[in-house]
Design a protein around this motif. Structure first.
Motif, short mmCIF file in Angstrom:
data_model
loop_
_atom_site.label_atom_id
_atom_site.label_comp_id
_atom_site.label_asym_id
_atom_site.label_seq_id
_atom_site.Cartn_x
_atom_site.Cartn_y
_atom_site.Cartn_z
N THR A 12 16.55 -0.72 -1.72
CA THR A 12 16.31 -0.03 -3.00
C THR A 12 17.48 -0.13 -3.70
OG1 THR A 12 18.11 1.10 -1.04
CG2 THR A 12 16.25 2.13 -1.57
N ALA A 13 16.74 -1.92 -4.64
CA ALA A 13 17.59 -2.32 -6.09
C ALA A 13 19.41 -1.98 -5.89
CB ALA A 13 16.59 -1.47 -7.05
N ASP A 14 19.38 -2.38 -4.54
CA ASP A 14 21.00 -2.16 -4.48
C ASP A 14 21.71 -3.30 -5.23
OD1 ASP A 14 19.57 -0.10 -2.15
OD2 ASP A 14 21.80 -1.41 -1.50
N GLY A 15 21.27 -4.29 -4.92
CA GLY A 15 21.90 -5.79 -5.42
C GLY A 15 21.77 -5.32 -7.07
N HIS A 16 20.61 -5.48 -7.68
CA HIS A 16 20.28 -5.26 -9.01
C HIS A 16 21.65 -4.43 -9.83
CE1 HIS A 16 16.93 -7.32 -7.71
NE2 HIS A 16 16.45 -7.66 -8.25
N ASN A 19 20.43 3.84 -7.25
CA ASN A 19 20.09 2.32 -7.98
C ASN A 19 19.07 2.29 -8.61
OD1 ASN A 19 22.19 2.64 -6.48
ND2 ASN A 19 21.13 1.41 -4.57
N MET A 20 17.66 3.24 -7.24
CA MET A 20 16.19 3.39 -7.96
C MET A 20 15.87 3.90 -8.97
SD MET A 20 14.48 3.81 -4.09
CE MET A 20 15.47 5.17 -3.61
N LEU A 21 16.65 4.69 -9.64
CA LEU A 21 16.49 5.70 -10.53
C LEU A 21 16.76 3.93 -11.44
CD1 LEU A 21 17.20 9.17 -9.82
CD2 LEU A 21 15.28 8.02 -10.57
N ASP A 22 17.68 3.80 -12.04
CA ASP A 22 18.42 3.08 -12.99
C ASP A 22 17.60 1.50 -13.18
OD1 ASP A 22 20.45 4.73 -13.87
OD2 ASP A 22 22.32 3.57 -13.00
N ASP A 53 4.90 3.55 -4.82
CA ASP A 53 4.75 4.49 -3.76
C ASP A 53 4.25 3.15 -2.75
OD1 ASP A 53 4.20 6.78 -2.09
OD2 ASP A 53 2.12 6.70 -3.39
N ILE A 54 3.16 2.53 -3.63
CA ILE A 54 2.49 1.67 -2.17
C ILE A 54 2.91 0.14 -2.37
CG2 ILE A 54 -0.25 0.66 -1.94
CD1 ILE A 54 -1.03 2.45 -3.53
N THR A 55 3.89 -0.33 -1.15
CA THR A 55 4.99 -1.10 -0.94
C THR A 55 4.55 -1.90 0.72
OG1 THR A 55 6.93 -1.77 -1.67
CG2 THR A 55 6.42 0.22 -0.78
N SER A 56 5.08 -3.41 0.46
CA SER A 56 5.30 -3.89 1.81
C SER A 56 6.53 -3.56 2.21
CB SER A 56 4.49 -5.59 1.40
OG SER A 56 5.37 -6.20 0.70
N ASN A 57 7.29 -3.36 0.85
CA ASN A 57 9.04 -3.47 1.41
C ASN A 57 9.27 -2.37 2.38
OD1 ASN A 57 9.96 -4.60 -1.75
ND2 ASN A 57 8.48 -6.01 -0.76
N SER A 58 10.34 -2.95 3.02
CA SER A 58 10.82 -2.25 4.17
C SER A 58 12.05 -0.84 3.35
CB SER A 58 11.77 -3.08 5.31
OG SER A 58 13.43 -3.06 4.25
N TRP A 59 12.56 0.29 4.27
CA TRP A 59 13.59 0.79 3.49
C TRP A 59 14.80 0.44 2.50
CZ3 TRP A 59 18.27 1.87 4.11
CH2 TRP A 59 18.95 1.25 5.22
N GLU A 60 15.10 -0.52 3.57
CA GLU A 60 16.65 -1.49 2.83
C GLU A 60 16.04 -1.93 1.47
OE1 GLU A 60 18.65 -3.62 5.73
OE2 GLU A 60 16.83 -4.26 5.16
N GLY A 90 18.16 -8.78 -1.82
CA GLY A 90 16.66 -8.41 -1.53
C GLY A 90 16.28 -7.94 -3.04
N GLY A 91 15.25 -6.89 -2.70
CA GLY A 91 14.17 -6.60 -3.66
C GLY A 91 14.09 -5.21 -4.15
N ILE A 92 13.65 -4.89 -5.41
CA ILE A 92 13.26 -3.30 -5.72
C ILE A 92 11.97 -2.25 -4.62
CG2 ILE A 92 14.87 -3.64 -6.63
CD1 ILE A 92 12.21 -4.10 -9.10
N GLY A 93 11.60 -2.58 -4.44
CA GLY A 93 9.66 -2.64 -3.64
C GLY A 93 9.48 -0.67 -3.27
N GLN A 94 11.12 -0.76 -2.66
CA GLN A 94 10.91 1.25 -2.19
C GLN A 94 10.24 1.74 -3.63
OE1 GLN A 94 10.42 3.18 0.27
NE2 GLN A 94 10.38 1.15 0.42
N CYS A 95 10.87 1.18 -5.17
CA CYS A 95 10.57 2.68 -6.21
C CYS A 95 9.36 2.14 -6.54
CB CYS A 95 11.15 1.51 -7.70
SG CYS A 95 13.20 1.37 -7.46
#
Lengths: 244, 601
Positions: B213-217, B533-536, B204-211, B197-202
């Motif tokens: 966190t840009a893991d796969g990217h 993950n999120m920082l990179d 502040d205002i997001t529709s994305n769930s806690w998961e 999935g995605g990276i939306g936890q990077c």
């Protein structure tokens, strides 16, 4: 509105634990899950809790809030008196892994016993009124709150004999599917233990999706089993008086 | 290394959302010994939050629809940066994938003559979204989950992957820790499919769930694969804005598909003044025409007039809302009004949009059958991701496949609503199929390099060894706020440069992060690791956004407000050189003439 909320949260595992008190700042519209997150970010980053969507759609954050089974993400703090202490415990029916997280793996094992959907050959058309009945059951978000309050599972711990309301809802969704051809009545009677439910409707009361679990899923399934295996006179009588 | 359990599989899928489950079903069906590793419990992945529907040119409501129109809509919505072949395969195969779901037991809403019902959505020329009220994602995930249960797929729930292992330039598996115990397990695999999935936890205002966190990217980047189109982050126009605790929670585009309209504080439907040049002539000019269209749709008739401008693509609507708010015509809490109450009878609203009704009633004390909703943009979807081969979904790293949101190419610079669920199905299937074929060609399991394992385990435990340092939650909050402010919906060179500086500071703080407690189910520790993950990936997004000096789709540069035809000829790729993130232009794949013909207006 007071700007501080006091929480008592279970900390520990299945063997031992205690209720620990925390105070967190309160913002407009906050839900219990927000308060738990505040505890993590201010007081205790290792407080274990499951959550995903925070919108009532994934069914991860089930817990017992002031003794009532709830999704923490849909439970507004302003429903409680300002000065009330809110207690949060993990679901009682399942073994505790840590803090608010419990081991719900039993549910996934039960699910494997249910034979898959088997589509009929030929025409696939069916109508919305037929879909409606099944869609009610398919709204289930697997929060397992119904499993948690079912006394067959909670008090009697008959997990080997009874599948619980969640999986009766799942079977109902398959059995009443207009295109399904599989027969699951034998399984319902034996392995899933539909007869053990005595219709106290505790499951229906806690369902966050408002599925009429007892009336629309369990009772019709019980009738199916009865029709199939027991009481031919009753079967004739029901046919004659058509009470369902 | 002996102290870790090693498990061997032909194909391992990371992620159990729609694409991961679909890939697993296909890999298993093709004879591969298959496992899924997922961060949450099965069935909880972000796919459950998809609301509006799955796009497929079934033509059940309007027989003018076909794959060619869907292809054109997708390419146009992506402002032609899409990979044409992915857009073509997607449009051609989506109907089969939807029908297949029905064969597996999915119960879609029905047309009056008993077929799958389809609804209108932004950027789709015809009613194209097969749906189940406003909970289509749940239907999709549950159908795949229940199908997968019987397919002999092993599932490792609540495991988080920290590294893709490689050997001789190809994938050899991955290393994951179990959330409950904190113990690491080596998954030795012939092929890997990333479906994280995605990276939306990077933000502040997001529709994305806690998961999210840009893991796969990050895993793909670190393992040496290339990323593509990373500057394109979609902000969905309609998130909740009030109360603060639910800010960002999604409101489905289906509200507008069902006739909902956007109004500013003056009560004006501002979208009529916001139709971009490329869509001129395709949308209603007047409220009368737009209302006529809704009337036809509600009556199940094919509309003879043009659709309301509220159904423009998401990038356009999000920017228009932002403009209304900035120019002082916003709602009390900094959004605009989305009104369905005055458009449809209460019973129909509750029937067609049950979760929206429930969500507003429970979380905002708003009855959407009686009053308008306050809405504003929310970070929603990552168009960019792992660069993949359009046929096989294999990345630039041998044996590594990717599907769904984490893969790039299909959506170009902006995704159309409904094209995500179809993306998961079409390319999830392809990834599973080709990963299984890849594994089949290998006789032995690839070797696992013990140094890679030891290094990652050691690095992962570092936050426990810190005697002093910050709480990961404060760093994560600061990262989200910074990305929201400086790498948000509208960008400028100066802010993007500031963002790169801020990211360096945040990284330093993250290097010294300290967590208490032990390794057992410790969310503070999990976040400390996710932060890396999120920082990179935040840095990749920022760098790509800095390089693309134009505005296109979801990427808006205040300092370069127009689209530039020269920039329309290139994609940006990102990769690691040593420790440094490099961004580079690559020419767009050439669209064959017969497909180019379809793109002409």
């Amino acid at each position: 509105m007071s700007n501080v909320t006091t929480l008592q949260i279970y900390r520990g595992d299945n063997e031992s634990g205690e209720m620990v008190e925390y105070q967190v700042p309160r913002n407009p519209g906050m839900v219990v899950l927000d308060a738990v997150h505040k505890v993590q970010s201010i007081h205790s980053p290792d407080l274990a809790v499951r959550w995903n969507c925070k919108a009532g759609k994934c069914g991860s954050c089930s817990a017992e809030v002031n003794g009532k089974p709830k999704l923490m993400c849909m439970d507004r703090l302003n429903k409680y008196p300002d000065d009330a202490t809110i207690s949060i415990r993990p679901m009682k029916t399942f073994p505790i892994v840590k803090d608010l997280v419990c081991d719900v793996s039993w549910n996934y094992e039960v699910n494997k016993k249910i034979p898959a959907f088997k589509i009929r050959k030929g025409e696939r058309k069916y109508y919305q009124y037929e879909a409606d009945r099944v869609q009610e059951f398919r709204k289930c978000i697997e929060c397992f709150l119904c499993q948690n309050v079912c006394h067959v599972l909670r008090e009697h711990q008959l997990k080997d004999e009874f599948c619980g309301p969640r999986f009766l809802v799942r079977v109902a969704g398959l059995e009443m599917h207009p295109l399904d051809t599989e027969d699951r009545s034998e399984l319902l009677k034996n392995e899933l233990g539909v007869g053990l439910c005595n219709i106290t409707k505790c499951c229906t009361e806690v369902c966050p999706e408002s599925i009429a679990i007892t009336d629309n899923a369990i009772i019709p399934l019980k009738e199916r089993v009865v029709d199939r295996f027991f009481d031919p006179l009753g079967w004739i009588a029901r046919k004659l008086f058509k009470k369902t | 290394m002996d102290k870790y359990t090693t498990l061997q599989y032909d194909v391992i899928i990371i992620g159990a959302g729609g694409s991961g489950l679909r890939a697993a079903i296909e890999a298993s069906r093709n004879g591969a010994k298959t496992a899924i590793i997922c961060k949450s419990l099965l069935g909880k992945a972000h796919t459950v939050m998809a609301e509006g529907g799955v796009a497929a040119a079934l033509a059940n409501l309007d027989d003018r629809d076909n794959w060619k129109v869907h292809f054109r809509d997708t390419m146009k919505g992506g402002k032609y940066l899409n990979h044409w072949r992915m857009a073509q395969l997607h449009a051609q195969e989506a109907p089969d994938r939807v029908n297949e779901l029905e064969e597996w037991g999915a119960v879609f809403d029905r047309t009056q003559d008993g077929r799958i019902l389809q609804r209108n959505f932004g950027g789709h020329t015809y009613p194209r979204l097969a749906h189940v009220g406003d909970r289509t994602g749940l239907e999709l995930i549950r159908t795949l989950q229940d199908k997968g249960v019987h397919d002999g797929i092993d599932v490792y729930m609540e495991y988080t992957v920290r590294r893709i292992l490689t050997s001789e330039g190809a994938v050899s598996g991955c290393l994951a820790y179990q959330r409950e115990t904190g113990r690491f397990t080596i998954f030795n695999a012939k092929a890997l499919v990333i479906a994280t999935g995605g990276i939306g936890q990077c933000w502040d205002i997001t529709s994305n769930s806690w998961e999210y966190t840009a893991d796969g990217h990050a895993l793909a980047l670190w393992a040496g694969a290339q990323l593509l189109d990373m500057e394109f982050v979609q902000f969905h126009p309609t998130g909740m804005v009030w109360p603060p605790s639910v800010r960002g929670t999604l409101i489905t585009e289906g509200v507008r598909g069902e006739g909902g309209v956007l109004k500013n504080s003056e009560g004006k439907r501002f979208m009529f003044n916001n139709v971009p040049e490329m869509y001129k002539g395709e949308f209603a000019d007047t409220e009368e025409e737009a209302n006529e269209w809704v009337k036809s749709v509600v009556a199940n008739k094919i509309p003879k007039v043009r659709r309301p401008p509220e159904l423009l693509t998401r990038d356009v609507v999000a920017r228009a809302i932002r403009k209304e708010v900035l120019e002082g015509r916003g709602s009390p809490h900094g959004g605009v009004f989305l009104d369905i109450a005055s458009r449809r009878p209460a019973a129909e609203i509750i029937r067609k949009l049950p979760s929206m009704y429930h969500q507003f009633k429970e979380l905002a004390d708003v009855d959407i059958t009686k009053e308008p909703m306050e809405v504003g943009p929310t970070c929603h979807y990552m168009m960019g991701g792992v660069k993949v081969d359009p046929e096989t979904q294999e990345s630039t790293l041998t044996g590594l496949f990717a599907a769904g949101e984490v893969a790039a190419g299909l959506h170009g610079s902006n995704r159309l609503g409904g094209n995500s669920l179809s993306d998961l199905l079409v390319f999830g299937k392809r990834a599973g199929e080709y990963a299984a074929a890849f594994a089949k060609k290998m006789t032995d399991y690839p070797k696992v390099d013990p140094d890679q394992v030891n290094e990652t385990v050691k690095g992962s435990k570092k936050p426990f060894e810190q005697t002093e340092g910050e709480n990961p939650y404060s760093i994560s909050e600061d990262l989200k706020k910074m990305m929201q402010d400086k790498v948000g919906i509208v960008r400028t060179e100066s802010e993007l440069k500031e963002a790169l500086g801020e990211l360096n500071k945040l990284r330093e703080r993250a290097n010294n992060v300290k967590v208490g407690g032990n390794v057992q189910f410790n969310p503070g520790w999990h976040l400390a690791l996710d932060l890396r993950n999120m920082l990179d990936i935040s840095e990749v997004v920022t760098k790509a956004a800095l390089v693309r000096q134009e505005s296109r789709g979801a990427h808006t540069r205040e300092d370069f407000p127009g689209s530039d035809p020269e920039w329309g000829k290139v994609n940006l790729i990102a990769y690691l050189r040593g420790d440094a993130i490099e961004v580079e232009k690559v020419p767009l794949p050439i669209v064959p003439p017969e497909l180019k013909e379809l793109l002409k207006d």
